[in-house]
Design an enzyme around this catalytic site. Structure first.
Site, PDB file in Angstrom:
ATOM      1  N   PHE A 163       0.830  -1.201   0.000  1.00  0.00           N
ATOM      2  CA  PHE A 163       0.000   0.000   0.000  1.00  0.00           C
ATOM      3  C   PHE A 163       0.869   1.257   0.000  1.00  0.00           C
ATOM      4  O   PHE A 163       1.856   1.332   0.744  1.00  0.00           O
ATOM      5  CB  PHE A 163      -0.858   0.073   1.274  1.00  0.00           C
ATOM      6  CG  PHE A 163      -1.876  -1.002   1.450  1.00  0.00           C
ATOM      7  CD1 PHE A 163      -3.159  -0.870   0.935  1.00  0.00           C
ATOM      8  CD2 PHE A 163      -1.569  -2.154   2.164  1.00  0.00           C
ATOM      9  CE1 PHE A 163      -4.120  -1.854   1.134  1.00  0.00           C
ATOM     10  CE2 PHE A 163      -2.517  -3.146   2.374  1.00  0.00           C
ATOM     11  CZ  PHE A 163      -3.802  -2.994   1.845  1.00  0.00           C
ATOM     12  N   ASP A 164       0.482   2.243  -0.785  1.00  0.00           N
ATOM     13  CA  ASP A 164       0.931   3.604  -0.559  1.00  0.00           C
ATOM     14  C   ASP A 164       0.195   4.117   0.678  1.00  0.00           C
ATOM     15  O   ASP A 164      -0.765   3.499   1.148  1.00  0.00           O
ATOM     16  CB  ASP A 164       0.603   4.445  -1.803  1.00  0.00           C
ATOM     17  CG  ASP A 164       1.061   5.885  -1.680  1.00  0.00           C
ATOM     18  OD1 ASP A 164       2.062   6.144  -0.982  1.00  0.00           O
ATOM     19  OD2 ASP A 164       0.402   6.758  -2.278  1.00  0.00           O
TER      20      ASP A 164
END
Length: 319
Positions: A163-164
């Site tokens: 995930f960002d």
């Protein structure tokens, strides 16, 4: 028949365009129209569709139901613009790959994303940009799949998710400060607010659902020392010190966790992805995904101010 409750399960909605490669059928629809498309799907009813971008991710996610065979932890539901007739090939393909997916919503030519809340979905994946943008605008957790349909390695049972942070797990308030005040203004703001948790972004609840699966894995490991942990979650962000502290504190405040964190400070994320090899990577910036999607199944989450203007990526006609 007893009611099948979804509220305590991790529920993912997926369009057939994300699960399978529909390029050939899509071309028939675009070039020859709906009737030719119907005839094509009928003619190829018994031909399994090729695996799509999200197939390895979905297969591995569903495999975690072996942690609770009598009460599945994960439910994947097809959300499709096909009508029930043309959707038969999708369901036949699912059966041919032995995917435990039995529930589907087919809506002829209309987007099905509005059924996400009643189906308790914490994620919807599609290749249709318009559907994804409309869902996110309504506050629903959705993303558009990008990238290659990578080989689904049968001997690799792990599920790696990346995930960002800003605009994905968190809201985009700090990203907006960066756009206005630049990197120094951003660092000053984040340092001053290090102890103040961010507001959650669109995929915070999905991460919480993944964490529940990880907790179940830890329980199995406590019962069986030979059990091999399969789910691994990474945070991969362009942030760097001193702006790293606020995300760590925010995750803790929300009650969610990641296994690894990469604070890259502008280093090309695609170089990390080639080594990390996640089965799916979520980011809110197309600029980052242009690089990662060459080798990594990637998902654009069009959340926040940066994604407000309509993009130039065409959606698919059928999903």
């Amino acid at each position: 028949m007893a009611v099948y409750e979804l509220k305590n399960r991790l529920v993912v909605g997926i369009a057939s365009s994300a699960l399978f490669d529909l390029a050939e059928a899509d071309a028939v629809f675009r070039d020859q129209g709906e009737e030719a498309y119907r005839a094509y799907q009928e003619q190829h009813l018994h031909d399994a569709l090729d695996k799509g971008v999200a197939f390895p991710f979905i297969r591995r996610l569903l495999s975690l139901n072996d942690l609770s065979p009598d009460d599945p932890l994960v439910e994947v539901i097809i959300l499709s613009r096909n009508d029930p007739d043309t959707g038969l090939r999708v369901m036949r393909s699912i059966q041919s790959y032995d995917l435990p997916i039995s529930r589907a919503v087919f809506m002829q030519g209309r987007s099905p994303y509005r059924f996400m809340p009643v189906l308790n979905m914490s994620l919807f994946l599609s290749a249709n940009e318009d559907d994804v943008r409309e869902a996110v605008t309504l506050g629903l957790p959705a993303g558009r799949v990008l990238g290659p349909a990578v080989a689904d390695e049968g001997d690799d049972q792990d599920l790696r998710i990346a995930f960002d942070f800003d605009g994905v797990l968190a809201d985009d308030a700090s990203e907006q400060i960066y756009q206005v005040d630049g990197i120094e203004g951003f660092r000053t703001h984040e340092t001053a607010n290090a102890a103040t948790p961010h507001d959650p972004g669109p995929l915070r609840d999905f991460l919480a659902g993944i964490n529940r699966l990880q907790k179940r894995e830890q329980e199995r490991r406590a019962e069986d020392a030979d059990y091999k942990i399969r789910v691994h979650v990474s945070l991969v962000t362009a942030r760097a010190a001193p702006a790293h502290e606020r995300p760590v504190r925010s995750l803790k405040n929300w009650g969610v966790t990641v296994n690894d964190a990469f604070f890259l400070g502008g280093v090309d994320k695609s170089t990390i992805m080639e080594v990390l090899r996640p089965h799916i990577f979520f980011d809110d910036q197309v600029g980052h995904l242009t690089g990662t999607s060459r080798s990594t199944p990637s998902v654009h989450v069009p959340f926040g101010k940066m994604n407000e203007p309509a993009g130039g990526m065409p959606g698919h006609a059928r999903q």
